[in-house]
Design a protein around this motif. Structure first.
Motif, PDB file in Angstrom:
ATOM      1  N   ARG A  47       0.852  -1.195   0.000  1.00  0.00           N
ATOM      2  CA  ARG A  47       0.000   0.000   0.000  1.00  0.00           C
ATOM      3  C   ARG A  47       0.881   1.234   0.000  1.00  0.00           C
ATOM      4  O   ARG A  47       0.678   2.139  -0.805  1.00  0.00           O
ATOM      5  N   THR A  48       1.838   1.286   0.940  1.00  0.00           N
ATOM      6  CA  THR A  48       2.785   2.405   1.004  1.00  0.00           C
ATOM      7  C   THR A  48       4.157   1.855   1.366  1.00  0.00           C
ATOM      8  O   THR A  48       4.268   0.817   2.022  1.00  0.00           O
ATOM      9  N   GLY A  49       5.193   2.560   0.948  1.00  0.00           N
ATOM     10  CA  GLY A  49       6.551   2.155   1.254  1.00  0.00           C
ATOM     11  C   GLY A  49       7.149   1.295   0.154  1.00  0.00           C
ATOM     12  O   GLY A  49       6.559   1.126  -0.919  1.00  0.00           O
ATOM     13  N   GLU A  66      15.298  -6.310  -7.058  1.00  0.00           N
ATOM     14  CA  GLU A  66      14.189  -5.448  -7.450  1.00  0.00           C
ATOM     15  C   GLU A  66      13.616  -4.781  -6.211  1.00  0.00           C
ATOM     16  O   GLU A  66      13.664  -5.336  -5.124  1.00  0.00           O
ATOM     17  N   THR A  67      13.075  -3.594  -6.390  1.00  0.00           N
ATOM     18  CA  THR A  67      12.410  -2.881  -5.311  1.00  0.00           C
ATOM     19  C   THR A  67      10.961  -2.664  -5.731  1.00  0.00           C
ATOM     20  O   THR A  67      10.689  -2.192  -6.837  1.00  0.00           O
ATOM     21  N   LEU A  68      10.040  -3.018  -4.839  1.00  0.00           N
ATOM     22  CA  LEU A  68       8.610  -2.968  -5.136  1.00  0.00           C
ATOM     23  C   LEU A  68       7.943  -1.852  -4.358  1.00  0.00           C
ATOM     24  O   LEU A  68       8.330  -1.558  -3.227  1.00  0.00           O
ATOM     25  N   GLY A  69       6.907  -1.276  -4.949  1.00  0.00           N
ATOM     26  CA  GLY A  69       6.180  -0.192  -4.310  1.00  0.00           C
ATOM     27  C   GLY A  69       4.670  -0.375  -4.436  1.00  0.00           C
ATOM     28  O   GLY A  69       4.160  -1.477  -4.636  1.00  0.00           O
ATOM     29  N   HIS A  70       3.976   0.739  -4.358  1.00  0.00           N
ATOM     30  CA  HIS A  70       2.511   0.786  -4.304  1.00  0.00           C
ATOM     31  C   HIS A  70       1.849  -0.121  -5.349  1.00  0.00           C
ATOM     32  O   HIS A  70       2.152  -0.053  -6.532  1.00  0.00           O
ATOM     33  N   PRO A  94       9.431   2.176   5.834  1.00  0.00           N
ATOM     34  CA  PRO A  94       8.221   1.704   6.521  1.00  0.00           C
ATOM     35  C   PRO A  94       7.182   1.269   5.477  1.00  0.00           C
ATOM     36  O   PRO A  94       6.973   1.967   4.482  1.00  0.00           O
ATOM     37  N   VAL A  95       6.582   0.118   5.691  1.00  0.00           N
ATOM     38  CA  VAL A  95       5.652  -0.456   4.715  1.00  0.00           C
ATOM     39  C   VAL A  95       4.307  -0.711   5.365  1.00  0.00           C
ATOM     40  O   VAL A  95       4.233  -1.230   6.476  1.00  0.00           O
TER      41      VAL A  95
END
Length: 150
Positions: A47-49, A66-70, A94-95
């Motif tokens: 959702r966030t982070g 890899e970096t994952l987001g929203h 923070p996630v």
């Protein structure tokens, strides 16, 4: 490449069915969501982070692939036997995420073949994308001339 975020991957009706199984969770920066080789019994949608996916490299620090987001799916190994994580994952910030029980989602997929096919296509696309990202990242880090992709 096709977007693999939840909103792009599943039609509204299927998203609603999936989200009926979600519950909110949060992770502090540096928290490990899962480790490579452990049993994959859940998954998340960010959702966030941001969440960093990493791969164990013998004799070296784990390589972030890899970096994952929203809106992105964290974890695909829960969908394919033997249900063992192929990568590790750590909260890079923070996630807040939606967490899903893998067995409950697989059961819903079995009861509703149309929903199951949509989820399988989504998870398959994510797995293919992650495999490609891991290959490119490892070549960039360890091959004499990198991957050649920029």
């Amino acid at each position: 490449m096709t977007s693999t975020t939840l909103t792009a991957a599943l039609p509204a009706g299927h998203r609603e069915r999936l989200m009926s199984l979600a519950h909110d969770v949060s992770f502090a920066t540096g928290s490990r969501l899962f480790e490579e080789g452990q049993h994959a019994d859940r998954f998340w949608i960010v959702r966030t982070g941001t969440v960093a996916l990493d791969l164990h490299v013998p004799g070296r620090r784990a390589a972030v692939v890899e970096t994952l987001g929203h809106g992105e799916l964290v974890g695909w190994s829960w969908h394919f036997p033997p249900y063992v994580w192929h990568l590790g994952a750590e909260a890079a910030s923070p996630v807040r995420a939606w967490e899903f029980d893998a067995a409950a989602v697989r059961s819903l997929c079995e009861r509703d073949p149309e929903f199951g096919r949509a989820v399988a296509c989504w998870v398959g696309q994510v797995a293919a994308r992650r495999l490609h990202a891991a290959r490119v990242r490892l070549l960039d880090l360890y091959a004499p001339y990198g991957s050649g992709e920029r």
